[in-house]
Write an enzyme that holds these catalytic residues in place. Structure first.
Site, short mmCIF file in Angstrom:
data_model
loop_
_atom_site.label_atom_id
_atom_site.label_comp_id
_atom_site.label_asym_id
_atom_site.label_seq_id
_atom_site.Cartn_x
_atom_site.Cartn_y
_atom_site.Cartn_z
N ASN A 73 0.84 -1.20 0.00
CA ASN A 73 0.00 0.00 0.00
C ASN A 73 0.88 1.25 0.00
O ASN A 73 2.10 1.15 0.01
CB ASN A 73 -0.96 -0.02 1.19
CG ASN A 73 -0.21 -0.08 2.51
OD1 ASN A 73 0.56 0.81 2.84
ND2 ASN A 73 -0.41 -1.16 3.25
N ASP A 93 -4.23 -6.19 4.97
CA ASP A 93 -5.33 -6.95 5.58
C ASP A 93 -5.42 -8.37 5.02
O ASP A 93 -6.03 -9.23 5.62
CB ASP A 93 -6.66 -6.22 5.34
CG ASP A 93 -6.77 -4.98 6.22
OD1 ASP A 93 -6.36 -5.06 7.39
OD2 ASP A 93 -7.23 -3.93 5.73
N LYS A 118 8.47 -17.95 -9.79
CA LYS A 118 7.69 -16.96 -10.53
C LYS A 118 6.59 -17.67 -11.31
O LYS A 118 6.86 -18.66 -12.00
CB LYS A 118 8.62 -16.20 -11.47
CG LYS A 118 7.95 -15.18 -12.34
CD LYS A 118 8.99 -14.32 -13.05
CE LYS A 118 8.35 -13.37 -14.03
NZ LYS A 118 8.19 -13.90 -15.36
N PHE A 129 -3.94 3.20 14.99
CA PHE A 129 -4.12 4.20 13.93
C PHE A 129 -5.28 3.79 13.05
O PHE A 129 -5.54 2.60 12.89
CB PHE A 129 -2.83 4.33 13.10
CG PHE A 129 -1.79 5.15 13.80
CD1 PHE A 129 -1.20 4.69 14.96
CD2 PHE A 129 -1.44 6.40 13.32
CE1 PHE A 129 -0.27 5.44 15.64
CE2 PHE A 129 -0.50 7.17 13.99
CZ PHE A 129 0.09 6.69 15.15
N LYS A 145 -13.09 1.43 16.50
CA LYS A 145 -11.82 0.68 16.55
C LYS A 145 -11.21 0.71 17.94
O LYS A 145 -10.63 -0.28 18.40
CB LYS A 145 -10.83 1.24 15.52
CG LYS A 145 -11.06 0.67 14.15
CD LYS A 145 -10.19 1.22 13.07
CE LYS A 145 -10.85 0.88 11.73
NZ LYS A 145 -10.21 1.47 10.60
N LYS A 187 -10.67 -2.92 19.56
CA LYS A 187 -9.29 -3.39 19.68
C LYS A 187 -8.67 -3.06 21.03
O LYS A 187 -7.47 -3.21 21.23
CB LYS A 187 -8.44 -2.82 18.54
CG LYS A 187 -8.99 -3.17 17.14
CD LYS A 187 -7.98 -2.91 16.05
CE LYS A 187 -8.58 -3.08 14.67
NZ LYS A 187 -7.57 -3.11 13.61
N1 CTP Z 1 -3.60 -3.40 12.13
C1 CTP Z 1 -2.87 -4.47 12.62
N2 CTP Z 1 -2.89 -5.66 11.96
C2 CTP Z 1 -3.61 -5.82 10.83
C3 CTP Z 1 -4.37 -4.74 10.32
C4 CTP Z 1 -4.33 -3.52 10.99
O1 CTP Z 1 -2.21 -4.34 13.64
N3 CTP Z 1 -3.60 -7.00 10.22
C5 CTP Z 1 -3.57 -2.12 12.87
C6 CTP Z 1 -2.89 -0.98 12.17
O2 CTP Z 1 -1.51 -0.92 12.50
C7 CTP Z 1 -3.62 0.23 12.73
C8 CTP Z 1 -5.02 -0.29 13.02
O3 CTP Z 1 -4.90 -1.72 13.04
O4 CTP Z 1 -3.07 0.66 13.96
C9 CTP Z 1 -6.10 0.13 12.06
O5 CTP Z 1 -6.04 -0.50 10.86
P1 CTP Z 1 -7.22 -0.39 9.77
O6 CTP Z 1 -6.75 -1.16 8.59
O7 CTP Z 1 -7.63 1.02 9.59
O8 CTP Z 1 -8.43 -1.08 10.50
P2 CTP Z 1 -9.17 -2.39 10.23
O9 CTP Z 1 -9.25 -3.08 11.51
O10 CTP Z 1 -8.53 -3.11 9.10
O11 CTP Z 1 -10.63 -1.92 9.88
P3 CTP Z 1 -11.39 -1.56 8.54
O12 CTP Z 1 -10.69 -2.25 7.40
O13 CTP Z 1 -12.73 -2.06 8.80
O14 CTP Z 1 -11.34 -0.05 8.43
#
Ligand code: CTP
Length: 403
Positions: A209, A278, A288, A322, A336, A340
């Protein structure tokens, strides 16, 4: 006693820094003056020596041929809490921005890890020149405080911005940068994650990303400057490891999870600034993959949510998550925070240009366990990091008192 290194650049305003030395001493600082060679053309070192009661440093190598003189810049860097440069000429700004070290002041700057306050003064065209604007941007992004020059008639006869800020304003900026934060996180171990993760699709391809890691790195630098021990776990970024910070490089979400769990026991504060993928391809081939004419569908598995996992076992630790959102910022952040088990969520709207992902500036909303929501206006990421630590310091007190 609080000690300040006062760098004096070679500009007409150099004479005003004698007044600044006095104003700093009135605010309780001991002042070590460093003059550039050009500054000595405008003013005698003796003026400052008489005012401060200390020998003025004006050259890299003294006449004495000994080790103490050869490493004096290191000693001065270590002994002083704040470095203020007034007037900061275009040349001093350029040297600091690019790390040139060809005199005492610029060499000491590279060895210095404390707060830096810069009060530029120069001709209006020099101040407005793209080279100077770029240098100011770099220095601000590094977390240095710029006390902007004022508008007025300049020594060269021009009217416009470029006149050294008022001495009282510069002295106040120095005093403010000292307290109360200098070492308010001493004794804490702060575990910070930063940057994106990279999830392989095969031996040569991956998904990732737009995160640059700049916010997490700014937090690591701020934590270290405030006395904390810092462990930084970084995904793939193009940033230099911050000085004085233990930096561990990882690539994937699974590697990041492993590193976080390994260092969790020693941490008292955890800040999860990383943009963790995610999804990942759990069965990514080691070789490959060949292309074919057919349509390709990929099957991805969810990555473990590291933040949620840490939230479940956080105990007394402060946990900061975050959130990157495109709408409903405040509601999503609070959701969140609850889900969390965080103490604070740093939420930013990623749909706005010029802030957040991959930029030098940020504008965030701090959503706190105490129920408050605190907006932090647009600023360089290091300044935003400073505000986050200021609020964390308040939160730490509030949670402690509630126990
Ligand atoms: N985070 C994490 N591990 C993951 C995904 C996210 O520790 N596998 C943490 C990020 O470091 C950040 C927080 O979760 O501090 C928020 O991530 P975000 O992607 O915004 O939230 P999601 O839980 O994925 O929610 P959504 O996709 O529904 O917005």
């Amino acid at each position: 006693m609080n000690t300040v290194a006062l760098g004096v650049g070679g500009g007409i305003a150099a004479y005003k820094s004698a007044e600044l030395a006095r104003a700093l001493m009135e605010r309780g600082f001991a002042v070590q003056v460093i003059m550039t060679r050009a500054a000595c053309e405008f003013l005698q070192p003796l003026t400052f020596a008489a005012l401060t009661g200390r020998k003025v440093i004006s050259q890299m190598f003294s006449a004495e041929d000994n080790l103490a003189s050869a490493i004096e810049h290191i000693r001065v860097a270590q002994e002083n809490e704040i470095l203020v440069v007034a007037p900061a000429t275009a040349d001093v700004l350029a040297k600091f921005a690019h790390g040139n070290a060809d005199d005492f002041l610029s060499t000491m700057y590279l060895a210095f890890t404390g707060r830096v306050v810069l009060a530029p003064a120069m001709n209006t065209n020099m101040w407005n020149h793209p080279a100077t604007r770029e240098n100011i941007r770099i220095l601000e992004a590094r977390g240095h405080e710029i006390v902007e020059p004022e508008e007025g008639e300049l020594a060269c006869g021009m009217v416009g911005p470029g006149r050294l800020a008022r001495i009282e304003k510069i002295a106040d900026a120095v005093a403010k940068s000292r307290s109360p934060r200098s070492a308010d996180f001493e004794g804490e171990t702060v575990l910070i994650t930063a940057g994106p993760t990279q999830e392989p699709l095969d031996a040569v391809r991956y998904i990732t990303n737009r995160s640059s890691g700049k916010m997490g790195y700014a937090l690591a630098e701020e934590a270290a400057a405030r006395g904390a021990r810092v462990v930084l776990i970084a995904g793939p970024v193009h940033l230099a490891d911050p000085a004085g910070v233990r930096t561990i490089h990882v690539r994937t979400a699974l590697e990041m999870r492993k590193a976080v769990l390994e260092h969790l026991a020693e941490a008292s504060i955890i800040m999860k600034a990383a943009a963790v993928a995610d999804y990942y391809r759990s069965n990514a081939p080691r070789l490959k993959e060949k292309k074919t004419a057919a349509r390709l569908s990929l099957e991805l598995d969810p990555t473990p949510d590291i933040l949620a996992e840490v939230g479940r076992q956080k105990g007394d630790r402060l946990l900061v998550g975050f959130a990157a959102e495109t709408d409903h910022l405040s509601e999503e952040a609070r959701r969140k925070l609850e889900n969390k088990n965080c103490d604070m969520i740093v939420a930013n709207l990623v749909s706005q240009e010029g802030i957040g992902f991959d930029s030098d500036e940020n504008e965030v909303l701090l959503v706190m366990r105490t129920g408050e929501s605190i907006p932090v206006e647009r600023a360089p990421k290091r300044e935003v990091a400073r505000r986050i630590f200021d609020e964390m310091s308040r939160l730490r007190l509030a949670l402690h008192a509630a126990k």
